[in-house]
Scaffold this motif. Structure first.
Motif, mmCIF file in Angstrom:
data_model
loop_
_atom_site.group_PDB
_atom_site.id
_atom_site.type_symbol
_atom_site.label_atom_id
_atom_site.label_comp_id
_atom_site.label_asym_id
_atom_site.label_seq_id
_atom_site.Cartn_x
_atom_site.Cartn_y
_atom_site.Cartn_z
ATOM 1 N N GLY A 265 0.829 -1.204 0.000
ATOM 2 C CA GLY A 265 0.000 0.000 0.000
ATOM 3 C C GLY A 265 0.863 1.253 0.000
ATOM 4 N N MET A 266 1.969 1.219 0.748
ATOM 5 C CA MET A 266 2.876 2.367 0.783
ATOM 6 C C MET A 266 3.662 2.523 -0.519
ATOM 7 S SD MET A 266 2.384 3.856 3.657
ATOM 8 C CE MET A 266 0.694 3.381 3.321
ATOM 9 N N VAL A 267 3.971 1.409 -1.179
ATOM 10 C CA VAL A 267 4.667 1.496 -2.468
ATOM 11 C C VAL A 267 3.795 2.224 -3.492
ATOM 12 C CG1 VAL A 267 5.489 0.139 -4.432
ATOM 13 C CG2 VAL A 267 6.113 -0.536 -2.111
ATOM 14 N N ILE A 268 2.517 1.871 -3.535
ATOM 15 C CA ILE A 268 1.600 2.534 -4.475
ATOM 16 C C ILE A 268 1.513 4.023 -4.164
ATOM 17 C CG2 ILE A 268 -0.784 2.638 -5.293
ATOM 18 C CD1 ILE A 268 -1.000 -0.361 -4.647
ATOM 19 N N LYS A 269 1.489 4.355 -2.882
ATOM 20 C CA LYS A 269 1.427 5.767 -2.500
ATOM 21 C C LYS A 269 2.654 6.523 -3.005
ATOM 22 C CE LYS A 269 1.334 8.851 1.500
ATOM 23 N NZ LYS A 269 1.205 8.956 2.970
ATOM 24 N N ARG A 270 3.853 5.957 -2.841
ATOM 25 C CA ARG A 270 5.072 6.649 -3.270
ATOM 26 C C ARG A 270 5.081 6.855 -4.787
ATOM 27 N NH1 ARG A 270 4.944 8.245 1.474
ATOM 28 N NH2 ARG A 270 5.105 6.568 2.977
ATOM 29 N N LEU A 271 4.534 5.900 -5.527
ATOM 30 C CA LEU A 271 4.454 6.059 -6.980
ATOM 31 C C LEU A 271 3.480 7.181 -7.350
ATOM 32 C CD1 LEU A 271 4.469 2.310 -8.083
ATOM 33 C CD2 LEU A 271 6.316 3.974 -8.368
ATOM 34 N N CYS A 272 2.347 7.257 -6.638
ATOM 35 C CA CYS A 272 1.390 8.342 -6.888
ATOM 36 C C CYS A 272 2.021 9.700 -6.587
ATOM 37 C CB CYS A 272 0.140 8.149 -6.034
ATOM 38 S SG CYS A 272 -0.903 6.775 -6.554
ATOM 39 N N THR A 273 2.892 9.726 -5.591
ATOM 40 C CA THR A 273 3.557 10.966 -5.204
ATOM 41 C C THR A 273 4.336 11.570 -6.367
ATOM 42 O OG1 THR A 273 3.756 10.174 -2.925
ATOM 43 C CG2 THR A 273 5.204 11.970 -3.572
ATOM 44 N N ILE A 274 4.916 10.709 -7.199
ATOM 45 C CA ILE A 274 5.660 11.200 -8.363
ATOM 46 C C ILE A 274 4.745 12.008 -9.269
ATOM 47 C CG2 ILE A 274 6.901 10.487 -10.441
ATOM 48 C CD1 ILE A 274 7.945 8.075 -8.869
ATOM 49 N N GLY A 275 3.529 11.532 -9.457
ATOM 50 C CA GLY A 275 2.575 12.260 -10.282
ATOM 51 C C GLY A 275 2.242 13.624 -9.724
ATOM 52 N N TRP A 276 2.029 13.716 -8.414
ATOM 53 C CA TRP A 276 1.705 15.013 -7.793
ATOM 54 C C TRP A 276 2.870 15.989 -7.951
ATOM 55 C CZ3 TRP A 276 0.519 12.174 -2.580
ATOM 56 C CH2 TRP A 276 -0.570 11.322 -2.753
ATOM 57 N N ALA A 277 4.097 15.466 -7.797
ATOM 58 C CA ALA A 277 5.276 16.334 -7.910
ATOM 59 C C ALA A 277 5.423 16.879 -9.329
ATOM 60 C CB ALA A 277 6.533 15.567 -7.497
ATOM 61 N N ILE A 278 5.175 16.030 -10.318
ATOM 62 C CA ILE A 278 5.292 16.489 -11.706
ATOM 63 C C ILE A 278 4.250 17.562 -12.007
ATOM 64 C CG2 ILE A 278 5.001 15.760 -14.111
ATOM 65 C CD1 ILE A 278 6.303 13.106 -13.336
#
Length: 563
Positions: A265-278
């Motif tokens: 669940g935390m891995v998916i969150k960190r990947l989503c974080t990349i999208g928000w940063a971009i």
């Protein structure tokens, strides 16, 4: 918002209503309402871990921070990235505690006074968390509506919706809604990128527009290695004391399911974080070029909403609206249920009414959760200025409480005097140093954080050594339970029988299920003569897998920035 947008939102709300009704029919007692009967499978646990820890304020705060200082601000959300492999080690503990709330865990370990103190802390935590989640989601919805719906009106509207379906459905409704909103948040995290990518010329176009340091993942002036290390330490200790973690992590059908849910669940969150940063980078480039007639944002946290308003078309706006509502509602619902469980099981039941029916406690849990929501709404409306500030305040306070919880698991000599002292000293040092610097009390500085953390840890050790140790059957049972696997079908073990405990320990070591976290100060003794890597095989396998995932995520982000 056109007709198609409102149709999508209406369908989403109808599905949520159905979830609440079906869940209500399945909830018959407090065990199902607060913990879902501890029967969730891997997919539901991944969805719950992801949903509870992923809030609508996160894209708001992170995109705003990246807009202001560059991609290095991603570490505000990646602060737990290097702690992720250790989540595999922590997850079984939340099931082995064999409690509904962390307040009960603290009472088992340190006595009644620390249990009550934890209830007070946890209610403050839930109020800050709920307020932050609602404010962040409301900021996006207000922007999508072009200001026709004010931020505070959106806060109150969101609160009404999630209360309606979670009030009766409890954690079952919350977990099912997390499964739905998990998919929506993933959509939310990537849908804006293709719509704005060509507009800003991709990474190459943004590099021509923005300063060079905007594309460095470590900037000495703002977020360098030391800052990242302290954020990691903050996340590693604080996650153990976040009061909703037993419900979020410890409700799987067995310990392996809890491990899988927490880590992935935390891995998916960190990947989503990349999208928000971009998205934050794209908005910085748009504003720098004045593409939509805007040369600066009054509030950096308007960045995500700015992208939504200018990039989305009919249909996509409805999808975004539903995504934001999903992220906000599912997380808020879980926090509401957790706060009700905390008050009922950690304070009301043992202190005020120990002999009432289970149905009575069920309604107390519902009403106390509702009360927490009302206070959180008032906090969001009247007190939150910056969502990022509120988020960091919540996480840091959890770390200072985590000193006593983590210390109490690892070190038997820790006692209630040292535990209480560690919290008060850490908070006092933290807020006093910010006061001397004339900073906001919810500001975050790595040096002040470390000073407060060290002060709290030293206090726990020194005061515990100068005062009597914790003794009694409750304390012995607490440590015994941490050594006994909690999977269904395990035979009952007498916590007062050393021979029975030793037998369980040897069997756990032979099967590779001993826990490093619990036996950190005596790993060889707990291996019972079995090879070290064999006794802790499950832990080491998870550490290796988690470490590989962390490296992969960082490498993925690095490749994007070099493309």
């Amino acid at each position: 918002m056109g007709i198609l947008d409102w149709l999508i939102v209406s369908v989403y709300l109808a599905v949520l209503g159905g979830v609440g009704i079906v869940a209500t029919l399945r909830v018959k007692n407090t065990g199902q309402y607060f913990l879902g009967g501890r029967r969730f499978g891997k997919l539901l646990m991944v969805a719950q871990s992801f949903g509870v820890s992923t809030h609508a304020e996160m894209p708001v705060s992170l995109a705003g921070a990246v807009y202001g200082m560059g991609i290095s601000a991603i570490w505000y959300q990646w602060k737990n990235l290097f702690a992720m492999p250790f989540y595999w080690l922590m997850a079984p503990l939340f099931r082995r505690f064999r409690r509904t709330t962390a307040a009960e865990v603290m009472e088992d370990r340190y006595g009644v006074s620390m249990g009550v103190l934890f209830v007070v802390y946890a209610f403050l935590f839930f109020i800050i968390a709920l307020g932050s989640v609602l404010k962040g989601g409301a900021k996006i919805l207000s922007e999508v509506m072009a200001g026709r719906l004010s931020v505070n009106e959106a806060v109150m509207g969101l609160a009404v919706v999630f209360v309606l379906y979670s009030f009766t459905g409890g954690l079952v409704a919350s977990t099912w809604s997390n499964s739905i909103q998990g998919l929506l948040v993933i959509v939310l995290s990537v849908m804006l990128i293709p719509l704005g990518w060509n507009l800003v010329g991709g990474i190459g176009g943004m590099k021509q527009t923005l300063p060079h340091y905007f594309f460095s993942m470590s900037t000495p002036q703002e977020i360098g290695p030391w800052f990242i290390a302290m954020l990691t330490l903050n996340g590693l200790i604080g996650v153990m004391a976040q009061p909703h973690m037993i419900a979020a992590v410890g409700t799987g059908k067995d310990e392996y399911t809890c491990r899988v849910g927490f880590l992935h669940g935390m891995v998916i969150k960190r990947l989503c974080t990349i999208g928000w940063a971009i998205v934050g980078l794209m908005v910085a480039a748009m504003v720098a070029r004045a593409l939509f007639g805007t040369k600066a944002l009054a509030d950096p946290e308007e960045a995500f909403g700015f992208a939504c308003r200018h990039l989305l078309t009919t249909g996509f706006r409805g999808l975004l609206f539903a995504s934001v509502m999903g992220a906000t509602l599912a997380c808020s619902s879980a926090l509401m249920v957790d706060s009700g469980a905390l008050f009922t099981q950690g304070f009301y039941r043992p202190r005020l009414a120990p002999r009432e029916s289970d149905r009575h406690y069920l309604w107390v849990g519902r009403l106390s959760g509702l009360a927490a929501v009302l206070i959180a709404v008032a906090y969001a409306v009247f007190f939150i200025q910056k969502v990022l500030y509120s988020f960091l305040l919540m996480e840091t306070i959890a770390t200072y409480m985590g000193i006593s919880l983590v210390g109490g698991i690892i070190w038997r000599r820790a006692n209630r005097w040292g535990a209480a002292g560690s919290l008060f000293v850490a908070l006092a040092v933290n807020f006093y140093l910010y006061h001397l610097r004339n900073e906001r009390l919810d500001y975050w500085d790595p040096n002040i954080f470390l000073a407060a953390l060290v002060a709290g840890t030293v206090t726990l050790i020194v005061v515990s050594l100068l005062t009597p140790a914790e003794r009694g059957p409750e304390v012995e049972a607490f440590f015994a339970n941490l050594q006994i696997p909690s999977d269904p079908g395990m035979e009952e073990v007498d916590c007062q029988d050393p021979a029975a405990l030793a037998k369980v320990g040897r069997e756990s070591a032979k099967s590779g299920r001993q826990l490093l976290f619990v036996n950190l100060l005596h790993p060889r003794r707990a291996a019972y003569g079995v090879g070290f890597f064999q006794a802790y095989r499950d832990d080491f396998k998870g550490l290796a897998m988690g470490s590989a995932l962390v490296v992969g995520i960082v490498l993925f982000m690095w490749l994007i920035l070099r493309s």
